[in-house]
Each structure stands twice: as C-alpha cells, then as structure tokens.
Motif scaffolding. Structure first.
Motif, PDB file in Angstrom:
ATOM      1  N   ASN A 252      12.508  13.744   5.882  1.00  0.00           N
ATOM      2  CA  ASN A 252      12.950  14.436   4.671  1.00  0.00           C
ATOM      3  C   ASN A 252      11.724  14.762   3.815  1.00  0.00           C
ATOM      4  O   ASN A 252      10.936  13.862   3.503  1.00  0.00           O
ATOM      5  CB  ASN A 252      13.915  13.559   3.879  1.00  0.00           C
TER       6      ASN A 252
ATOM      7  N   TRP B 129       3.542  15.691   2.136  1.00  0.00           N
ATOM      8  CA  TRP B 129       3.322  14.331   2.624  1.00  0.00           C
ATOM      9  C   TRP B 129       2.910  14.333   4.092  1.00  0.00           C
ATOM     10  O   TRP B 129       2.017  13.598   4.499  1.00  0.00           O
ATOM     11  CB  TRP B 129       4.572  13.471   2.423  1.00  0.00           C
TER      12      TRP B 129
ATOM     13  N   THR C 262      10.343  15.450   0.584  1.00  0.00           N
ATOM     14  CA  THR C 262      10.747  15.114  -0.774  1.00  0.00           C
ATOM     15  C   THR C 262      10.400  16.208  -1.777  1.00  0.00           C
ATOM     16  O   THR C 262      11.133  16.423  -2.742  1.00  0.00           O
ATOM     17  CB  THR C 262      10.019  13.812  -1.178  1.00  0.00           C
TER      18      THR C 262
ATOM     19  N   ASP D 127       8.067   9.133   9.050  1.00  0.00           N
ATOM     20  CA  ASP D 127       7.993   8.801   7.626  1.00  0.00           C
ATOM     21  C   ASP D 127       9.375   9.091   7.043  1.00  0.00           C
ATOM     22  O   ASP D 127       9.755  10.241   6.868  1.00  0.00           O
ATOM     23  CB  ASP D 127       6.919   9.651   6.946  1.00  0.00           C
TER      24      ASP D 127
ATOM     25  N   GLN E 281      10.420   2.958  -2.951  1.00  0.00           N
ATOM     26  CA  GLN E 281      10.801   3.396  -4.308  1.00  0.00           C
ATOM     27  C   GLN E 281      11.645   4.660  -4.400  1.00  0.00           C
ATOM     28  O   GLN E 281      11.950   5.118  -5.485  1.00  0.00           O
ATOM     29  CB  GLN E 281       9.539   3.550  -5.162  1.00  0.00           C
ATOM     30  N   LYS E 282      12.009   5.253  -3.262  1.00  0.00           N
ATOM     31  CA  LYS E 282      12.862   6.433  -3.311  1.00  0.00           C
ATOM     32  C   LYS E 282      14.334   6.025  -3.107  1.00  0.00           C
ATOM     33  O   LYS E 282      15.148   6.176  -3.986  1.00  0.00           O
ATOM     34  CB  LYS E 282      12.461   7.453  -2.239  1.00  0.00           C
TER      35      LYS E 282
ATOM     36  N   THR F 144       8.137  13.895   9.396  1.00  0.00           N
ATOM     37  CA  THR F 144       8.673  13.442   8.106  1.00  0.00           C
ATOM     38  C   THR F 144      10.123  13.892   8.050  1.00  0.00           C
ATOM     39  O   THR F 144      10.400  15.090   7.985  1.00  0.00           O
ATOM     40  CB  THR F 144       7.869  14.085   6.946  1.00  0.00           C
TER      41      THR F 144
ATOM     42  N   PHE G 167       0.067   6.236   6.410  1.00  0.00           N
ATOM     43  CA  PHE G 167      -0.515   7.447   7.014  1.00  0.00           C
ATOM     44  C   PHE G 167      -1.762   7.065   7.834  1.00  0.00           C
ATOM     45  O   PHE G 167      -2.019   7.651   8.883  1.00  0.00           O
ATOM     46  CB  PHE G 167      -0.928   8.469   5.942  1.00  0.00           C
TER      47      PHE G 167
ATOM     48  N   GLY H 114       0.774  -1.240   0.000  1.00  0.00           N
ATOM     49  CA  GLY H 114       0.000   0.000   0.000  1.00  0.00           C
ATOM     50  C   GLY H 114       0.801   1.283   0.000  1.00  0.00           C
ATOM     51  O   GLY H 114       0.223   2.373  -0.001  1.00  0.00           O
ATOM     52  N   GLY H 115       2.115   1.194   0.022  1.00  0.00           N
ATOM     53  CA  GLY H 115       2.940   2.405  -0.027  1.00  0.00           C
ATOM     54  C   GLY H 115       2.921   3.171   1.283  1.00  0.00           C
ATOM     55  O   GLY H 115       2.204   2.825   2.228  1.00  0.00           O
ATOM     56  N   ALA H 116       3.718   4.235   1.302  1.00  0.00           N
ATOM     57  CA  ALA H 116       3.798   5.055   2.512  1.00  0.00           C
ATOM     58  C   ALA H 116       2.448   5.686   2.837  1.00  0.00           C
ATOM     59  O   ALA H 116       2.089   5.850   4.003  1.00  0.00           O
ATOM     60  CB  ALA H 116       4.864   6.131   2.336  1.00  0.00           C
ATOM     61  N   ARG H 117       1.683   5.993   1.834  1.00  0.00           N
ATOM     62  CA  ARG H 117       0.398   6.660   2.098  1.00  0.00           C
ATOM     63  C   ARG H 117      -0.551   5.776   2.872  1.00  0.00           C
ATOM     64  O   ARG H 117      -1.373   6.272   3.643  1.00  0.00           O
ATOM     65  CB  ARG H 117      -0.258   7.110   0.790  1.00  0.00           C
TER      66      ARG H 117
ATOM     67  N   SER I 292      10.479   7.926   4.102  1.00  0.00           N
ATOM     68  CA  SER I 292      10.414   7.396   2.738  1.00  0.00           C
ATOM     69  C   SER I 292      11.551   7.871   1.847  1.00  0.00           C
ATOM     70  O   SER I 292      12.030   7.121   1.006  1.00  0.00           O
ATOM     71  CB  SER I 292       9.089   7.790   2.080  1.00  0.00           C
ATOM     72  N   SER I 293      11.972   9.122   2.011  1.00  0.00           N
ATOM     73  CA  SER I 293      12.953   9.624   1.051  1.00  0.00           C
ATOM     74  C   SER I 293      14.347   9.846   1.629  1.00  0.00           C
ATOM     75  O   SER I 293      15.207  10.381   0.941  1.00  0.00           O
ATOM     76  CB  SER I 293      12.436  10.899   0.372  1.00  0.00           C
TER      77      SER I 293
ATOM     78  N   GLY J 214       8.157   3.973   1.995  1.00  0.00           N
ATOM     79  CA  GLY J 214       7.904   3.347   0.701  1.00  0.00           C
ATOM     80  C   GLY J 214       9.270   3.077   0.083  1.00  0.00           C
ATOM     81  O   GLY J 214      10.176   3.884   0.207  1.00  0.00           O
TER      82      GLY J 214
HETATM   83  C1  LIG Z   1       6.795   9.514  -1.926  1.00  0.00           C
HETATM   84  C2  LIG Z   1       6.473   9.775  -0.511  1.00  0.00           C
HETATM   85  C3  LIG Z   1       5.298   9.278   0.080  1.00  0.00           C
HETATM   86  C4  LIG Z   1       4.257   8.521  -0.711  1.00  0.00           C
HETATM   87  O1  LIG Z   1       4.698   7.229  -0.936  1.00  0.00           O
HETATM   88  P1  LIG Z   1       3.772   6.123  -1.643  1.00  0.00           P
HETATM   89  O2  LIG Z   1       4.594   4.890  -1.454  1.00  0.00           O
HETATM   90  O3  LIG Z   1       3.595   6.553  -3.065  1.00  0.00           O
HETATM   91  O4  LIG Z   1       2.478   6.064  -0.920  1.00  0.00           O
HETATM   92  C5  LIG Z   1       5.093   9.534   1.419  1.00  0.00           C
HETATM   93  N1  LIG Z   1       5.982  10.214   2.152  1.00  0.00           N
HETATM   94  C6  LIG Z   1       7.124  10.707   1.620  1.00  0.00           C
HETATM   95  C7  LIG Z   1       8.075  11.458   2.477  1.00  0.00           C
HETATM   96  C8  LIG Z   1       7.397  10.494   0.281  1.00  0.00           C
HETATM   97  O5  LIG Z   1       8.526  10.987  -0.250  1.00  0.00           O
END
Ligand SMILES: *Cc1c(COP(=O)(O)O)cnc(C)c1O
Length: 362
Positions: free
Chosen positions: A151, A103, A153, A173, A196-197, A149, A81, A75-78, A175-176, A194
C-alpha cells in the motif's frame, strides 16, 4: 468529557479508543503489580507474557503456522529498507524491486547501497498513480527476493493481488495496510511494518519472516540487525520497545476478538466505497489521484481545482473536527487515511462535509 476528533492522519495515526482506555486504566498499576508497564523490567515474567502473547496473536491473526517467526525490531520501516538486503541478499546476488511510490523508491535506493538491485517496474512517470499488473514485469530467476510495497501511503495506491514472484521469496513493506485484510502468509518470505500506521504507536517495527530465510543472515551483521540473532532471542536480545509492543498486543487481541481480518476487511471495504463514491459522484469537484483499479482502501488521495481551494477545504474540515487531511508535502492535495481504527462514522462525517463544501463552492 474528553474531546476526540475524526483523525484522518497518515501516521502516527488513530488508535482504537477502547485500547487507549485500557492503557489508561492499567497505566499506574499493571494487573496488581503496583507499577506501570513503563517501569518494569523487560526480563520480568509479567512483560514476558505480554511479549510472547503478542507474537502468538500476530501469527494467529495472519493465519500463520510454524513456518514463520515474528520479530520486534527498532528503527522504523526505513531501517528495514537497509536491513532486508543486509540479511536476505547473499554476496554477489541481486534483488528485484517494484517501485510504486516514495517509500518503495527509498527502499530501492537503500538496496543499491550494499549490492545489486534491479528496478523491474516503476510508476514514477504517472506520478505513482497505479501499481503493476502481474504480466507487466518479469522477476529474475535466482533473484534474492522480490520487494514491493503493498500500500502506497503517499500516492494512495494498493495492490489487490500478490505480485507474481514464482520461487523468489516475496518481501513486502506492509507498513500502511498490515492487518487491514486477510493475506496468505505462506506466500511471503518476509513482511515488515512500522507500527504507527495501522498497528499501534510509533517505536516498534514488526517483521514476520519465513524461518528458512534466517540462514541467510551473515555473521558480520550487528546482532540487533540480524534476523537470525533476533529470532534466536525471541526479540529480547536487548531492551525491546516494551510499551509499543504492549499496545500492539492490545490492538491485535481486539482484532481477533472482533472476528479477525475477514471482518476487518469488510469494514474497510465499506468505508473506502463510501469515500470513493463521494469523489466519483462530485461531477469533477473532487478528482481521485489513483487510477481506479489501483485505489487504496487505506489512504484515499484526491485533488480539488486549485491548491487554494484545497487549503480552504482542509481549514474548513478542521473546523468540523475532521483533521489530518492535508496530503503529503511531496504531492499536495488531500489524503484521508482510513486505517482500521478510523470508524465508519468518521468516514460518514467526512463524506457529509465534502458534499456541503462542494455545494458551497461548486
Ligand atoms: C510510513 C511508511 C514508511 C516509513 O516508516 P518509518 O517507520 O517512519 O520508517 C515506510 N513505508 C511505508 C509504506 C510507510 O507508509
């Protein structure tokens, strides 16, 4: 020869070339099994080893001991949330949020849906150009957790120090900027990212949670959204995103082999300094968005005099194989994402191009 550009995209983002080559080598016949990792049962011994090794390596890279557990979720980072408050905010309790970008605003909005959440500090008025210093907000004693958060993004800001949370569990969070620098894992209740970053391909979300917080996951939660249920099954409760986890495992192993997060962060410091120096020495041709004390070492955001000049910059850069530089659609400008997998030589190529472009248009 295969063509590879300098990829400054924000995500899904550049992956280490040697990892991609390893994946390519193993794609059709994984370690003599006669099948691809893509075709294999997630209950097989071969996959089980990949899965658990990745978990062990992630904790090693983060310098973690026995207090935390690694989860692989969907489900990704979102989705986190919403899943964070579902699991970590007991009925009647409230959670605290620092909102420093799009974010974290979204994370705060999700938290308000199912219960009480307080915004302690927001950078919205400044266009999210900074993160707060420790004295600028007060965490509520007894808050379920403090979410931030690390970083941002989109805006290109980043915390240098951990927020002051006292006894309140810190939820981040990441993620980045996960694995971009050493962290003191003991000070975190929960980290999510997530992949993918800075971690791997899209499709898996990494969660690292302190074990005592698993008790907060209520029985009413969907099994696949419950940290406790996922932890009890080592994130093999249902079919995990096996291919993404396999690649995350390769990325993490490579970072360990390179000397861990201390080495990684030195390289990232060098890359970021080079790029910010180019901005700061351009006599105002390039203008950084983030306030200097809050500058991100992962996403470098800057503006040129007009949107037209920015569009010309992005176009000319692409002609030099420098791609992914257009800022997020919500803020415009230029954003160079310089995650772990973006090499110093790519940053040097960008800096050189920036000099030439400014000389031609200045
Ligand atoms: C990209 C990003 C998200 C969203 O990530 P998804 O995997 O697309 O849900 C959330 N938080 C941060 C800091 C991000 O850079």
């Amino acid at each position: 020869m295969t063509r590879r550009v300098h990829n400054f995209g924000a995500g899904p983002a550049a992956l280490p070339l040697d990892v991609l080559e390893e994946v390519q080598r193993q794609l059709l016949d994984f370690e003599g099994t006669g099948m691809s990792i893509l075709e294999m049962s997630h209950r097989s011994g071969v996959y089980d080893r990949i899965h658990h090794q990745a978990m062990v390596d992630i904790l090693e890279l983060l310098g973690g001991g026995d207090d935390h557990v690694v989860l692989f979720m969907g489900g990704g980072a979102r989705t986190q949330f919403a899943v964070v408050p579902m699991n970590l905010r007991p009925p009647g309790a409230a959670a605290d949020y620092l909102t420093t970008g799009s974010w974290s605003e979204m994370a705060f909005a999700e938290a308000k849906k199912g219960g009480a959440a307080h915004e302690l500090w927001s950078s919205a008025a400044s266009g999210h150009s900074s993160v707060p210093a420790r004295g600028e907000y007060q965490v509520h004693p007894g808050a379920a957790y403090l979410h931030y958060t690390s970083n941002n993004t989109i805006a290109g800001t980043q915390y240098t120090d951990l927020p002051a949370a006292g006894d309140v569990p810190l939820v981040c969070d990441m993620s980045s900027d996960i694995f971009s620098r050493p962290i003191d894992l003991a000070r975190f209740g929960l980290i999510y990212a997530g992949a993918q970053k800075n971690l791997g391909p899209a499709g898996v979300t990494l969660v690292v949670v302190r074990k005592d917080l698993l008790e907060r996951s209520g029985p009413h939660l969907a099994d696949t959204l419950s940290y406790a249920k996922m932890a009890a099954k080592d994130s093999l409760l249902n079919t995990p995103p096996v291919f993404a986890i396999y690649i995350v495992g390769l990325v993490v192993r490579r970072l360990l082999d390179q000397g861990g997060l201390e080495t990684v962060s030195q390289k990232n410091d060098e890359k970021a300094s080079l790029l910010y120096d180019a901005i700061d020495s351009s006599d105002g041709f390039y203008r950084g968005h983030a306030q200097p004390a809050s500058r991100s070492k992962m996403n470098v955001t800057f503006r040129l005099a007009t949107p037209e000049l920015e569009a010309a910059f992005v176009k000319a850069a692409a002609e030099h194989d420098l791609v992914g530089l257009k800022g997020h659609r919500s803020v415009g400008g230029i954003r160079a994402s310089i995650y772990n997998a973006v090499g110093l030589e790519s940053v040097k190529a960008l800096v050189e191009f920036m000099g030439t472009f400014a000389a031609g248009r200045g």
